[in-house]
Design an enzyme around this catalytic site. Sequence first.
Site, PDB file in Angstrom:
ATOM      1  N   CYS A 116       0.864  -1.181   0.000  1.00 64.42           N
ATOM      2  CA  CYS A 116       0.000   0.000   0.000  1.00 64.42           C
ATOM      3  C   CYS A 116       0.902   1.234   0.000  1.00 64.42           C
ATOM      4  O   CYS A 116       2.132   1.118   0.138  1.00 64.42           O
ATOM      5  CB  CYS A 116      -0.860  -0.004   1.260  1.00 64.42           C
ATOM      6  N   HIS A 133       5.252  -4.972   8.791  1.00 66.55           N
ATOM      7  CA  HIS A 133       5.195  -6.340   9.293  1.00 66.55           C
ATOM      8  C   HIS A 133       5.440  -7.354   8.181  1.00 66.55           C
ATOM      9  O   HIS A 133       4.521  -8.037   7.723  1.00 66.55           O
ATOM     10  CB  HIS A 133       3.839  -6.588   9.973  1.00 66.55           C
ATOM     11  N   HIS A 171       3.509   1.896  11.648  1.00 66.82           N
ATOM     12  CA  HIS A 171       2.345   1.649  12.511  1.00 66.82           C
ATOM     13  C   HIS A 171       2.073   2.773  13.501  1.00 66.82           C
ATOM     14  O   HIS A 171       1.057   2.765  14.176  1.00 66.82           O
ATOM     15  CB  HIS A 171       2.546   0.342  13.288  1.00 66.82           C
ATOM     16  N   CYS A 222       2.402   5.917   8.824  1.00 65.36           N
ATOM     17  CA  CYS A 222       1.513   6.140   7.680  1.00 65.36           C
ATOM     18  C   CYS A 222       0.584   7.324   7.969  1.00 65.36           C
ATOM     19  O   CYS A 222       0.000   7.400   9.060  1.00 65.36           O
ATOM     20  CB  CYS A 222       0.683   4.883   7.416  1.00 65.36           C
ATOM     21  N   HIS A 278      -1.381  -4.968  19.234  1.00 68.64           N
ATOM     22  CA  HIS A 278      -0.872  -4.573  17.914  1.00 68.64           C
ATOM     23  C   HIS A 278      -0.205  -3.197  18.052  1.00 68.64           C
ATOM     24  O   HIS A 278      -0.702  -2.326  18.756  1.00 68.64           O
ATOM     25  CB  HIS A 278      -2.013  -4.512  16.895  1.00 68.64           C
ATOM     26  N   GLU A 327       0.006  -0.631  16.226  1.00 69.89           N
ATOM     27  CA  GLU A 327      -0.809   0.543  15.891  1.00 69.89           C
ATOM     28  C   GLU A 327      -1.737   0.884  17.065  1.00 69.89           C
ATOM     29  O   GLU A 327      -1.921   2.064  17.397  1.00 69.89           O
ATOM     30  CB  GLU A 327      -1.631   0.264  14.622  1.00 69.89           C
ATOM     31  N   CYS A 365      -8.438   1.645   6.345  1.00 67.64           N
ATOM     32  CA  CYS A 365      -7.878   2.426   5.238  1.00 67.64           C
ATOM     33  C   CYS A 365      -8.291   1.855   3.882  1.00 67.64           C
ATOM     34  O   CYS A 365      -8.768   0.723   3.782  1.00 67.64           O
ATOM     35  CB  CYS A 365      -6.369   2.501   5.376  1.00 67.64           C
ATOM     36  N   ASN A 410      -3.359  -7.098   8.392  1.00 66.31           N
ATOM     37  CA  ASN A 410      -4.204  -7.070   7.183  1.00 66.31           C
ATOM     38  C   ASN A 410      -4.067  -8.360   6.390  1.00 66.31           C
ATOM     39  O   ASN A 410      -5.022  -8.804   5.760  1.00 66.31           O
ATOM     40  CB  ASN A 410      -3.913  -5.819   6.361  1.00 66.31           C
TER      41      ASN A 410
HETATM   42 FE1  SF4 Z   1      -0.981   0.775   4.476  1.00 61.92          FE
HETATM   43 FE2  SF4 Z   1      -3.379   1.401   5.315  1.00 61.92          FE
HETATM   44 FE3  SF4 Z   1      -1.513   0.713   7.093  1.00 61.92          FE
HETATM   45 FE4  SF4 Z   1      -1.346   3.031   5.791  1.00 61.92          FE
HETATM   46  S1  SF4 Z   1      -2.943   2.450   7.235  1.00 61.92           S
HETATM   47  S2  SF4 Z   1       0.310   1.539   6.142  1.00 61.92           S
HETATM   48  S3  SF4 Z   1      -2.216   2.563   3.790  1.00 61.92           S
HETATM   49  S4  SF4 Z   1      -2.388  -0.614   5.516  1.00 61.92           S
END
Ligand code: SF4
Length: 327
Positions: free
Chosen positions: A18, A48, A81, A103, A131, A133, A201, A231
């Site tokens: 992405c 990751h 993240h 991101c 996680h 994030e 996203c 993901n």
């Molecule tokens: Fe990729 Fe979406 Fe994660 Fe951004 S938020 S790094 S676009 S998966």
Amino acid sequence: MWLVTDFELILAAPRGYCAGVDRAVETVERALELAGAEPVYVRKQIVHNAHVVAELERRGAIFVDSELDVPVGAAVVFSAHGVAPSVHENAKARNLAVVDATCPLVTKVHSEARRFAQRGYTILLIGHAGHEEVVGTMGEAPDSIVLVESASEVDALDFSPDTPLAYVTQTTLSVDETRVVIDRLRERFPWIEAPVKDDICYATSNRQAAVKALAREVDLVLVIGSRNSSNSCRLVEVAREHGAPSYLIEDESAIDPTWLDDGATRIGITSGASAPERLVQRVVQWFRARGDVTLSELETVHEDVSFALPRPIRRALALVDGPAPGA
Ligand code: SF4
């Protein structure tokens, strides 16, 4: 002895990198070039994916678990993240030269959480405990954020109607499962506020939509990605929910030939947002070594998202290369 078989391989599109991963990986590559003989540290896995991390390590990046492991005054890249504000504070105290490769779509979730917290809201963060994030987002307002992992956890919550409530989500969740959790939140707490725009996203949504379409067409779906890639794990679940057996593979060496024992010859292939395209091509080669292959792509949506590199890298590149044309 393996019998030669005809395989029809269908690649999902979009798949793989992405815009956020592309930017984060290029950030480390550029930082290494710019640093020359100086070390470049990277806090946590930049994205990751074990192959990506191994390749950057081979090129000189030093991966550490914490900013506290980075020598005082050294250069450090923060991963895609995102990090909690306390990480920035620690880095400042150690006089680190920080390049933040978070991101922009994760940064957006941090800003939402901060904004809601400043207005006195209790924020329900839908996501997976532990996680990176989620750890980073919770760090924005630890006293105001409650983590919710499932609809059943919503039932255990209790808020009076005079409690201002909002929700935000991790960016890489299952679109369908998150919808169930949000519906349950709205049922229990009708006054709850939503983020201005969905937090899951575009890349996560698009890859899930593509794998849904793929799962309906094939005997088996292989998802290329690492086990700690949220993901990628969701892609396997979505493929299974839509009727195809599906497996997560780090690369072609993880393919178990018994998966093909019951005559699977139409094989769908996709890759998580942190998996490089070269791994897809290696999986295709694995099949080519075992039979005749027809290759096609099933495109559900065209993606053309890209993000500018972090400012410290752009500035350093402009000094080396001169300003970009038109800048
Ligand atoms: Fe990729 Fe979406 Fe994660 Fe951004 S938020 S790094 S676009 S998966």
